[in-house]
Scaffold this motif. Structure first.
Motif, mmCIF file in Angstrom:
data_model
loop_
_atom_site.group_PDB
_atom_site.id
_atom_site.type_symbol
_atom_site.label_atom_id
_atom_site.label_comp_id
_atom_site.label_asym_id
_atom_site.label_seq_id
_atom_site.Cartn_x
_atom_site.Cartn_y
_atom_site.Cartn_z
ATOM 1 N N GLY A 113 0.807 -1.207 0.000
ATOM 2 C CA GLY A 113 0.000 0.000 0.000
ATOM 3 C C GLY A 113 0.844 1.262 0.000
ATOM 4 N N SER A 114 1.955 1.241 0.765
ATOM 5 C CA SER A 114 2.848 2.393 0.830
ATOM 6 C C SER A 114 3.511 2.652 -0.521
ATOM 7 C CB SER A 114 3.920 2.151 1.898
ATOM 8 O OG SER A 114 4.830 3.224 1.956
ATOM 9 N N ALA A 115 3.887 1.578 -1.215
ATOM 10 C CA ALA A 115 4.521 1.729 -2.524
ATOM 11 C C ALA A 115 3.553 2.349 -3.526
ATOM 12 C CB ALA A 115 5.013 0.375 -3.029
ATOM 13 N N VAL A 116 2.294 1.945 -3.478
ATOM 14 C CA VAL A 116 1.277 2.518 -4.373
ATOM 15 C C VAL A 116 1.093 4.006 -4.077
ATOM 16 C CG1 VAL A 116 -1.175 2.497 -4.979
ATOM 17 C CG2 VAL A 116 0.077 0.342 -4.732
ATOM 18 N N PHE A 117 1.042 4.370 -2.789
ATOM 19 C CA PHE A 117 0.883 5.786 -2.407
ATOM 20 C C PHE A 117 2.071 6.610 -2.889
ATOM 21 C CE2 PHE A 117 1.725 9.255 0.560
ATOM 22 C CZ PHE A 117 0.514 9.950 0.501
ATOM 23 N N ALA A 118 3.303 6.069 -2.720
ATOM 24 C CA ALA A 118 4.495 6.799 -3.147
ATOM 25 C C ALA A 118 4.517 6.968 -4.664
ATOM 26 C CB ALA A 118 5.749 6.060 -2.679
ATOM 27 N N PHE A 119 4.068 5.954 -5.390
ATOM 28 C CA PHE A 119 4.002 6.052 -6.853
ATOM 29 C C PHE A 119 3.070 7.185 -7.268
ATOM 30 C CE2 PHE A 119 1.515 4.882 -10.640
ATOM 31 C CZ PHE A 119 2.523 4.947 -11.599
ATOM 32 N N MET A 120 1.966 7.334 -6.558
ATOM 33 C CA MET A 120 1.005 8.377 -6.901
ATOM 34 C C MET A 120 1.519 9.764 -6.537
ATOM 35 S SD MET A 120 -2.511 6.446 -5.711
ATOM 36 C CE MET A 120 -3.552 7.828 -6.175
ATOM 37 N N SER A 121 2.314 9.856 -5.443
ATOM 38 C CA SER A 121 2.824 11.167 -5.017
ATOM 39 C C SER A 121 4.008 11.608 -5.858
ATOM 40 C CB SER A 121 3.223 11.138 -3.544
ATOM 41 O OG SER A 121 4.311 10.246 -3.331
ATOM 42 N N GLY A 122 4.806 10.655 -6.362
ATOM 43 C CA GLY A 122 5.887 10.967 -7.295
ATOM 44 C C GLY A 122 7.109 11.632 -6.696
ATOM 45 N N THR A 123 7.353 11.521 -5.397
ATOM 46 C CA THR A 123 8.531 12.127 -4.783
ATOM 47 C C THR A 123 9.726 11.187 -4.862
ATOM 48 O OG1 THR A 123 7.867 11.268 -2.625
ATOM 49 C CG2 THR A 123 7.151 13.492 -3.199
ATOM 50 N N SER A 124 10.952 11.766 -4.876
ATOM 51 C CA SER A 124 12.185 10.985 -4.929
ATOM 52 C C SER A 124 12.916 11.076 -3.591
ATOM 53 C CB SER A 124 13.111 11.495 -6.046
ATOM 54 O OG SER A 124 12.530 11.258 -7.312
ATOM 55 N N PRO A 125 13.427 9.953 -3.074
ATOM 56 C CA PRO A 125 14.116 9.956 -1.777
ATOM 57 C C PRO A 125 15.558 10.435 -1.873
ATOM 58 C CG PRO A 125 14.055 7.746 -2.663
ATOM 59 C CD PRO A 125 13.276 8.601 -3.621
ATOM 60 N N ASP A 126 16.196 10.625 -0.708
ATOM 61 C CA ASP A 126 17.595 11.033 -0.622
ATOM 62 C C ASP A 126 18.466 9.779 -0.665
ATOM 63 O OD1 ASP A 126 20.094 11.912 0.021
ATOM 64 O OD2 ASP A 126 19.561 12.856 1.912
ATOM 65 N N PRO A 127 19.223 9.548 -1.761
ATOM 66 C CA PRO A 127 19.988 8.304 -1.887
ATOM 67 C C PRO A 127 21.130 8.178 -0.890
ATOM 68 C CG PRO A 127 20.507 9.810 -3.683
ATOM 69 C CD PRO A 127 19.351 10.407 -2.946
ATOM 70 N N ALA A 128 21.761 9.295 -0.512
ATOM 71 C CA ALA A 128 22.897 9.233 0.410
ATOM 72 C C ALA A 128 22.455 8.707 1.777
ATOM 73 C CB ALA A 128 23.537 10.618 0.553
ATOM 74 N N MET A 129 21.365 9.248 2.283
ATOM 75 C CA MET A 129 20.879 8.781 3.585
ATOM 76 C C MET A 129 20.366 7.348 3.488
ATOM 77 S SD MET A 129 18.141 10.550 6.205
ATOM 78 C CE MET A 129 19.186 12.003 6.350
ATOM 79 N N PHE A 140 20.215 7.317 -6.923
ATOM 80 C CA PHE A 140 21.307 8.255 -7.203
ATOM 81 C C PHE A 140 21.607 8.313 -8.696
ATOM 82 C CE2 PHE A 140 25.874 9.048 -7.827
ATOM 83 C CZ PHE A 140 25.974 10.299 -7.235
ATOM 84 N N GLY A 141 21.607 7.147 -9.350
ATOM 85 C CA GLY A 141 21.960 7.109 -10.767
ATOM 86 C C GLY A 141 20.870 7.600 -11.692
ATOM 87 N N ALA A 145 18.879 0.056 -3.977
ATOM 88 C CA ALA A 145 17.897 1.073 -4.348
ATOM 89 C C ALA A 145 18.499 2.470 -4.241
ATOM 90 C CB ALA A 145 16.670 0.967 -3.454
ATOM 91 N N ALA A 146 19.319 2.692 -3.213
ATOM 92 C CA ALA A 146 19.966 3.996 -3.053
ATOM 93 C C ALA A 146 20.853 4.299 -4.256
ATOM 94 C CB ALA A 146 20.793 4.010 -1.770
ATOM 95 N N LEU A 147 21.580 3.279 -4.713
ATOM 96 C CA LEU A 147 22.412 3.476 -5.910
ATOM 97 C C LEU A 147 21.544 3.777 -7.128
ATOM 98 C CD1 LEU A 147 25.073 0.623 -5.500
ATOM 99 C CD2 LEU A 147 25.432 3.093 -5.255
ATOM 100 N N GLY A 148 20.417 3.060 -7.217
ATOM 101 C CA GLY A 148 19.520 3.283 -8.342
ATOM 102 C C GLY A 148 18.905 4.668 -8.336
#
Length: 213
Positions: A99-115, A169-170, A164-167
């Motif tokens: 459910g969280s993945a579906v919500f994130a897909f709809m919101s379209g935000t990108s996370p901080d890869p370094a953290m 970032f790239g 995923a963090a590498l992905g």
């Protein structure tokens, strides 16, 4: 079938006779509770669904270890009931992550890869340490097996978070984070089903074991 019965019987005696099992569970409980706090804060700061999912997994595992401590040395039927409860936690975690993945897909935000990468590496170190402590108990009863499966899946999930963090970032995209969150949900789903089936088999076998005794 004989091997399964032997594993359950041996696991029962191991849980009752080995005080190290209780100590290992306490260590695992403390490590998982601490990592839940770390990853939940980091996941919110980095806006990473994978980290937040992993944090909730740590929380679920801490609860699992607490339940396991409560039934150390108990009858097989009670340990099987505890394992059944833990399997439901694992299945519930899988549902939340999907459910969280579906919500994130709809919101379209990108996370901080370094953290994501830094916290993922810390979580991996914590889970590998716990998994090594639990390795010798991996073939015990359903309760002991559920603890091992949780720890094993966590270590795999941490490697996936770092990838995923590498992905992220790239590519600059949230897709790697969402894909890993989905993989973690699938791991929780398959692990929960394994433990559920094992626990149900032990619950069915418990009355027969009492009659034979």
């Amino acid at each position: 079938m004989a091997d399964s019965c032997c594993a359950s019987a041996c696991g029962s005696e191991m849980a009752k006779a080995d005080p190290r099992w209780r100590r290992v569970l306490w260590v695992a409980l403390i490590v998982n509770a601490a990592m839940f706090l770390v990853e939940m804060v980091a996941g919110a700061a980095a806006d990473s669904r994978a980290l937040q999912a992993d944090a909730l997994d740590f929380l679920g595992d801490a609860g699992n270890y607490a339940v396991s401590l409560a039934v150390v040395g108990a009858a097989l039927s009670w340990r099987a009931r505890a394992a059944l409860l833990k399997s439901l936690f694992m299945l519930g975690f899988a549902g939340w992550v999907f459910g969280s993945a579906v919500f994130a897909f709809m919101s379209g935000t990108s996370p901080d890869p370094a953290m994501m990468g830094a916290v993922g590496a810390l979580a991996l170190a914590a889970n590998v340490g716990v998994a090594l402590l639990l390795y010798r108990y991996r073939t015990g009863d359903a309760n002991m097996r559920s603890v091992w499966i949780c720890s094993r899946n966590d270590a795999i999930g941490n490697v996936a978070v770092m990838l995923a963090a590498l992905g992220v970032f790239g590519t600059g995209s949230a897709w790697p984070d969402l894909i890993v969150a989905t993989i973690m949900a699938a791991l929780a789903l398959t692990g929960g089903l394994q433990v559920f089936r094992h626990a149900m088999a032990e619950l069915k076998a418990a009355p027969a074991a009492v009659e034979q005794a």
